[in-house]
Design an enzyme around this catalytic site. Structure first.
Site, PDB file in Angstrom:
ATOM      1  N   GLU A  51     -25.183  31.334 -15.811  1.00 17.99           N
ATOM      2  CA  GLU A  51     -26.576  30.904 -15.972  1.00 17.99           C
ATOM      3  C   GLU A  51     -27.405  31.866 -15.145  1.00 17.99           C
ATOM      4  O   GLU A  51     -27.138  32.034 -13.949  1.00 17.99           O
ATOM      5  CB  GLU A  51     -26.775  29.466 -15.471  1.00 17.99           C
ATOM      6  CG  GLU A  51     -26.120  28.424 -16.358  1.00 17.99           C
ATOM      7  CD  GLU A  51     -26.429  26.983 -15.926  1.00 17.99           C
ATOM      8  OE1 GLU A  51     -27.515  26.724 -15.376  1.00 17.99           O
ATOM      9  OE2 GLU A  51     -25.543  26.143 -16.131  1.00 17.99           O
TER      10      GLU A  51
ATOM     11  N   GLU B  24     -21.474  23.840 -11.855  1.00 16.39           N
ATOM     12  CA  GLU B  24     -22.215  23.586 -10.597  1.00 16.39           C
ATOM     13  C   GLU B  24     -21.638  22.358  -9.881  1.00 16.39           C
ATOM     14  O   GLU B  24     -22.354  21.405  -9.569  1.00 16.39           O
ATOM     15  CB  GLU B  24     -23.719  23.419 -10.861  1.00 16.39           C
ATOM     16  CG  GLU B  24     -24.353  24.705 -11.345  1.00 16.39           C
ATOM     17  CD  GLU B  24     -25.879  24.697 -11.371  1.00 16.39           C
ATOM     18  OE1 GLU B  24     -26.509  23.677 -11.034  1.00 16.39           O
ATOM     19  OE2 GLU B  24     -26.449  25.754 -11.726  1.00 16.39           O
TER      20      GLU B  24
END
Ligand code: AHR
Length: 509
Positions: free
Chosen positions: A311, A182
């Site tokens: 995720e 991220e």
């Protein structure tokens, strides 16, 4: 009301990479500490400090791949802190998450690379490591690859041989390397253009490792995003950055990853509208995959790049940093996972991996622990039921069913979700009835003659979607044998209970 499913074996979509059934474990809350690692001196039964009950439950799932150490944690993790004698390992802050039962924002570093690899070995999963981009440099990343994989004779490889808990000291052979996590957010708040620069730098060194040192090729995972045009801007900038050497920015990338979490209402308290909204939002995961693939297609080339969703899952408002992102794990959550996995199977040609968040105790976990007890969640049961899809060929499955419509959401929800695969002369179909209250009669046309039923099992028959797993009730969510109403030459009919999942295998005589 009748729903119909049409399965066409002669229209294969692609092999379902077993890595689609992968998992993710971060140094967060009670995932690693308490959930996986208890230490060699714990009174809880363990193998080299890793709790035996967790090992036993996860082994039964045949978990293909496990991502570690984060998550946001990855971009603040320095892997050398976590190797060598435990007494010499530094205690550090955990910048992002409190950990363990005491909820301390500190990292003991007792669970490091060698412990993680030992854990993967015990549950027979492939390791997938995420390197630190946000607060480190390519040197640290390449050293980690050298420590893990190099078979030669260097200071780092000698050190691995000293530390390893495996019998084979020749290297861990880690194939999957995430280049950050991220990085548009907690991993450094990079713009897509800035991340392209960082990715190019790290990927060049990591690529150099396998080329120059003659090791097995690494598979590098670039961090993508789900917001408009992020992936496109990233690839565009990367193209400019690598054009001196290769025509396609894809030369440095093997996989592009995206993340998606969703919620609607509370974890156990939700209205009918919120119940269906969660399914509507869970469908976004598949659409994120499609958008990531569209971005890849723009840059063409002959190289194939897989989409990874490393995720995904339900993140209820009850799961907050202060409680280590713990939430009750309900049947509703498990049903959404079953639908997302159906969506993944039908995209088997483009998805190379997926990792539900997270393995133990955190978010939509598979296993929960308390002191010396561990038990399976309803979501665990879905992964268990779906095992037959792993490595099978996904085949065309169309569904004719009624739809729950929304004005406020971007996706309506077809009541029946299904996917099918073909392996060893068997068709395996998984079907979810998303209706909260009504049974659905489903007629399946398998598209081949002379079929016979091999097995039919159901999950959550007679349970309510708000029921959740606890230390004492986990057995209630185990699969049960299920009867079909009728089986003909090429079709069968069955009554699928409200909010349940059916896994059905037929073979051709
Ligand atoms: O899974 C919890 C967190 O969610 C991860 O650390 C991060 O990558 C994501 O935002």
């Amino acid at each position: 009301m009748l729903s119909e499913i049409f399965i066409r074996k002669e229209e294969p979509i692609g092999r379902i990479n077993s890595n689609i059934y992968g998992h993710f474990a971060e140094h967060l809350g009670r995932c690693i500490y308490d959930g996986i690692w208890v230490g060699e001196n714990s009174s809880i039964e363990n193998k080299n400090g890793i709790r035996s009950d967790t090992i036993e439950l996860l082994s039964e799932l045949n978990m293909p791949v496990l991502r570690w150490p984060g998550g946001c944690f990855a971009d603040d993790y320095h892997w050398k802190d976590g190797i060598g004698p435990k007494g010499d390992r530094p205690r550090r802050r955990n910048l992002w998450w409190a950990q363990g039962r005491e909820h301390q924002p500190e990292e003991s570093n007792h669970f490091g690379t060698d412990e993680f690899i030992r854990f993967c070995d015990l549950i027979d999963a492939e390791p997938y490591l995420a390197v630190n981009i946000g607060s480190s440099d390519p040197q640290e990343a390449v050293d980690w690859v050298e420590y893990c994989n190099y078979e030669g004779d260097t200071e780092l490889t000698d050190y691995r041989r000293e530390n390893t808990q495996l019998e084979d000291t020749d290297g861990y052979n880690v194939t999957y390397w995430g280049v950050g996590n991220e990085n548009w957010g907690c991993g450094g708040r990079y713009s897509p253009e800035e991340y392209a620069g960082a990715f190019r730098r790290f990927a060049t060194y990591l690529r150099g490792f396998d080329r120059l040192l003659g090791q097995e090729p690494l598979e590098l995972v670039a961090c993508g995003h789900i917001t408009d045009n992020w992936n496109q801007k990233f690839l565009n900038q990367l193209e400019k950055a690598v054009e001196w050497r290769a025509n396609s920015p894809l030369a440095l990338i093997d996989h592009l990853s995206v993340h998606r979490y969703y919620e609607a209402g509370g974890n156990t308290d939700f209205s009918d509208e919120q119940y269906y909204k969660l399914f509507s939002r869970a469908q976004k995961v598949a659409l994120d995959v499609d958008r990531a693939q569209e971005a890849i297609n723009l840059f063409g080339g002959s190289k194939s790049v897989g989409i990874i969703i490393d995720e995904w899952g339900v993140w209820h408002p009850e799961a907050v940093a202060a409680n280590g992102l713990e939430q009750e794990n309900t049947i509703r959550d498990a049903l959404t996972a079953a639908c997302v996995l159906n969506d993944f199977n039908t995209r088997a040609d483009i998805i190379s991996m997926a990792n539900i968040a997270q393995t133990v105790n955190v978010l939509q976990c598979l296993v929960q622990t308390n002191q010396d007890t561990a038990w399976a969640t309803p979501t665990y049961q879905v992964f268990d039921l779906y095992q037959e899809h792993m490595d099978a060929t996904s085949i065309q499955t169309s569904v004719n069913t009624d739809v729950k419509k929304f004005e406020s959401e971007s996706n309506d929800v077809p009541i029946i979700s299904a996917s099918s695969s073909w392996k060893d002369k068997e068709i395996f179909t998984t079907i979810v009835n998303r209706h909260r209250h009504q049974t659905r009669e489903v007629k399946i046309d398998f598209g081949i003659e002379d079929i016979s039923l091999s097995s039919c099992r159901v999950l959550f028959n007679g349970n309510k979607p708000e029921e959740y797993s606890t230390e004492t009730n986990a057995h209630k969510f185990a699969p049960e044998e299920f009867d079909v109403d009728e089986i003909g030459k090429r079709h069968c009919s069955l009554q699928i209970p409200a909010s349940s999942v059916v896994g059905l295998s037929i073979n051709k005589a």
